[in-house]
Scaffold this active site. Structure first.
Site, PDB file in Angstrom:
ATOM      1  N   PHE A 167      55.367  59.290  85.458  1.00 45.69           N
ATOM      2  CA  PHE A 167      54.790  58.567  84.347  1.00 45.69           C
ATOM      3  C   PHE A 167      53.445  58.720  84.001  1.00 45.69           C
ATOM      4  CE2 PHE A 167      53.148  54.679  82.410  1.00 45.69           C
ATOM      5  CZ  PHE A 167      54.132  54.465  81.402  1.00 45.69           C
ATOM      6  N   ASP A 206      47.102  63.028  87.684  1.00 45.17           N
ATOM      7  CA  ASP A 206      47.037  61.782  87.224  1.00 45.17           C
ATOM      8  C   ASP A 206      46.865  60.667  88.175  1.00 45.17           C
ATOM      9  OD1 ASP A 206      47.589  59.334  86.079  1.00 45.17           O
ATOM     10  OD2 ASP A 206      49.337  59.974  84.882  1.00 45.17           O
ATOM     11  N   LYS A 225      43.507  52.348  85.134  1.00 48.90           N
ATOM     12  CA  LYS A 225      43.740  51.004  85.877  1.00 48.90           C
ATOM     13  C   LYS A 225      42.600  50.391  86.302  1.00 48.90           C
ATOM     14  CE  LYS A 225      48.670  51.021  85.718  1.00 48.90           C
ATOM     15  NZ  LYS A 225      49.581  52.437  84.977  1.00 48.90           N
TER      16      LYS A 225
HETATM   17  C1  LIG Z   1      49.883  53.154  84.016  1.00 46.35           C
HETATM   18  C2  LIG Z   1      49.855  54.756  84.246  1.00 46.35           C
HETATM   19  C3  LIG Z   1      49.554  55.252  82.982  1.00 46.35           C
HETATM   20  C4  LIG Z   1      49.424  54.823  81.500  1.00 46.35           C
HETATM   21  O1  LIG Z   1      48.390  54.120  81.490  1.00 46.35           O
HETATM   22  P1  LIG Z   1      48.130  53.284  80.109  1.00 46.35           P
HETATM   23  O2  LIG Z   1      46.736  52.362  80.432  1.00 46.35           O
HETATM   24  O3  LIG Z   1      49.270  52.004  80.322  1.00 46.35           O
HETATM   25  O4  LIG Z   1      48.213  53.978  79.107  1.00 46.35           O
HETATM   26  C5  LIG Z   1      49.491  56.773  83.242  1.00 46.35           C
HETATM   27  N1  LIG Z   1      49.845  57.342  84.072  1.00 46.35           N
HETATM   28  C6  LIG Z   1      49.900  56.653  85.596  1.00 46.35           C
HETATM   29  C7  LIG Z   1      50.087  57.332  86.780  1.00 46.35           C
HETATM   30  C8  LIG Z   1      50.057  55.184  85.226  1.00 46.35           C
HETATM   31  O5  LIG Z   1      50.372  54.634  86.405  1.00 46.35           O
END
Ligand SMILES: *Cc1c(COP(=O)(O)O)cnc(C)c1O
Length: 391
Positions: free
Chosen positions: A128, A213, A242
């Site tokens: 994701f 990521d 986050k």
């Molecule tokens: C939450 C998340 C995203 C997306 O972040 P947003 O602030 O919602 O755009 C991307 N990568 C990972 C691993 C995430 O947990």
């Protein structure tokens, strides 16, 4: 009726304020928050240092645009570089935007070396990366892409942990490999150490960028400042977000010097990215997370809760089949529908978050205390007992 687009199946719960690991409704009902706004409220709710930083900055200056120098932005970038592999930083407002920058950077880096054809990115099943059009394609989930037209070109998804599949997927047009050190939304799947080492070796051999990521895993969530520190492998590019603002929207893309340097004025930008409010709060978040002993606390709290969760899984194997994760990023693989366990937890006034693979994610704020962990486990045990018919 709500005037909101129905993008979320929201609970009827609404909170008026928060204190540390607790959320409080207007009626004064207290909920133990083991979701932390999906790994965002790393320092809990209403942390005095964050409140002070935000209030102080709010009285001075909110926004100037990136047409002018922003001292706190330069300072935060330097601090992030001092504690990571990185030398250059771009600030955005969310995880998806930080990831967009990461992909653009990987492509631009290849182009800058005369490799214009190298634009494709290898990603992993269960990944994701956010909800922009390109990040939907990177995540590759059919249900997320459905109805939104042709997926953005240039993403090749392979099974997690399958080194042969990665090698087969590398072509003359490959620019990068993108992986979450621990898949969060994908169900708290920890990427195997050897596998990530192989990815690094493949990237070095083929001249590819390795992108991590760490939007969910970064800033202490796994008990190290960044999850890649568990792996002894460094990326070339990394996205974070986050926890960086502790609840204030901010994201960042970090890169090695020669990679980040391929951007030039006009290559990329963001109106709000790195604005003084976000920078004041993120610097304050970093102050706390970098305090001596903070990450040790996360590791100790992680061990404490993991032991308790293992006992619960032993006692209620029909409800909790297994426990996995690192630090305070924990997944309960459920033997009942994960939504049922979440509902039972909410009845016990405890909040957690769902994930794929029928997992309930526990993401307490990193400042969580042992008494709160013990209390959470009492509530979880009661929820499990109810679901297994032993109430
Ligand atoms: C939450 C998340 C995203 C997306 O972040 P947003 O602030 O919602 O755009 C991307 N990568 C990972 C691993 C995430 O947990």
């Amino acid at each position: 009726m709500s005037a909101l687009m129905p993008t979320y199946a929201r609970s009827a719960l609404e909170f008026e304020r928060g204190e540390g690991a607790w959320l409080i409704t207007a009626d004064g009902e207290r909920y133990l928050d083991f979701g932390a706004g999906i790994a965002v409220n790393a320092l809990g709710h209403a942390h005095p240092a964050l409140v002070a930083a935000l209030v102080e900055q709010a009285g001075k200056l909110w926004h100037t645009s990136n047409l002018y120098r922003i001292g706190a932005q330069e300072r935060l970038a330097e601090r992030l570089c001092a504690v990571t592999f990185a030398d250059l930083v771009f600030f955005a407002n969310s995880g998806a935007e930080a990831m967009e920058c990461a992909i653009k950077l990987a492509r631009k880096y290849q182009a800058s070396r005369g490799q214009n054809k190298r634009y494709r990115v290898i990603t992993f099943e269960g990944a994701f990366h956010g909800r922009t059009l390109a990040m939907l394609a990177a995540g590759g989930k059919p249900e997320h892409l459905e109805g939104f037209g042709p997926a953005v070109e240039g993403f090749d998804q392979v099974p997690m942990g399958d080194g042969d599949a990665v090698e087969r997927a590398i072509g003359d047009d490959t620019a990068a490999i993108l992986i979450e050190p621990v898949q969060g939304e994908g169900g708290v799947q920890v990427a195997p150490r050897d596998f990530v080492a192989l990815l690094r070796a493949l990237c070095d051999r083929h001249g590819l960028m390795l992108i991590f990521d760490e939007v969910q895993t970064g800033l202490g969530r796994t008990g190290r400042l960044f999850a890649y520190e568990w792996l002894d492998v460094e990326p070339d590019i990394m996205a974070i977000a986050k926890a960086l603002g502790g609840g204030f929207p901010v994201g960042a893309c970090l890169a090695r010097a020669d990679v980040g340097a391929v951007m030039a004025p006009g290559s990329h930008g963001s109106t709000f990215g790195g604005n003084p409010l976000a920078m004041a709060v993120a610097n304050a978040v970093l102050d706390v997370i970098l305090e001596p002993g903070f990450l040790e606390h996360v590791r100790e709290a992680g061990l404490h809760i993991k032991q308790k969760l293992a006992a619960i899984a032993d006692a209620y194997p029909g409800v909790v089949e297994l426990v996995r994760g690192e630090g305070l990023l924990l997944g309960l693989k459920c033997g009942v529908p994960n939504g049922d366990l979440l509902k039972a937890l909410a009845k016990e006034k405890m909040l957690a978050v769902p994930a794929a693979d029928n997992v309930v994610r526990l993401l307490p704020p990193l400042i969580v205390g042992n008494e709160e962990i013990d209390e959470a486990c009492v509530r979880l045990e009661r929820a499990c007992a109810g679901l297994s018919g032993n109430a």
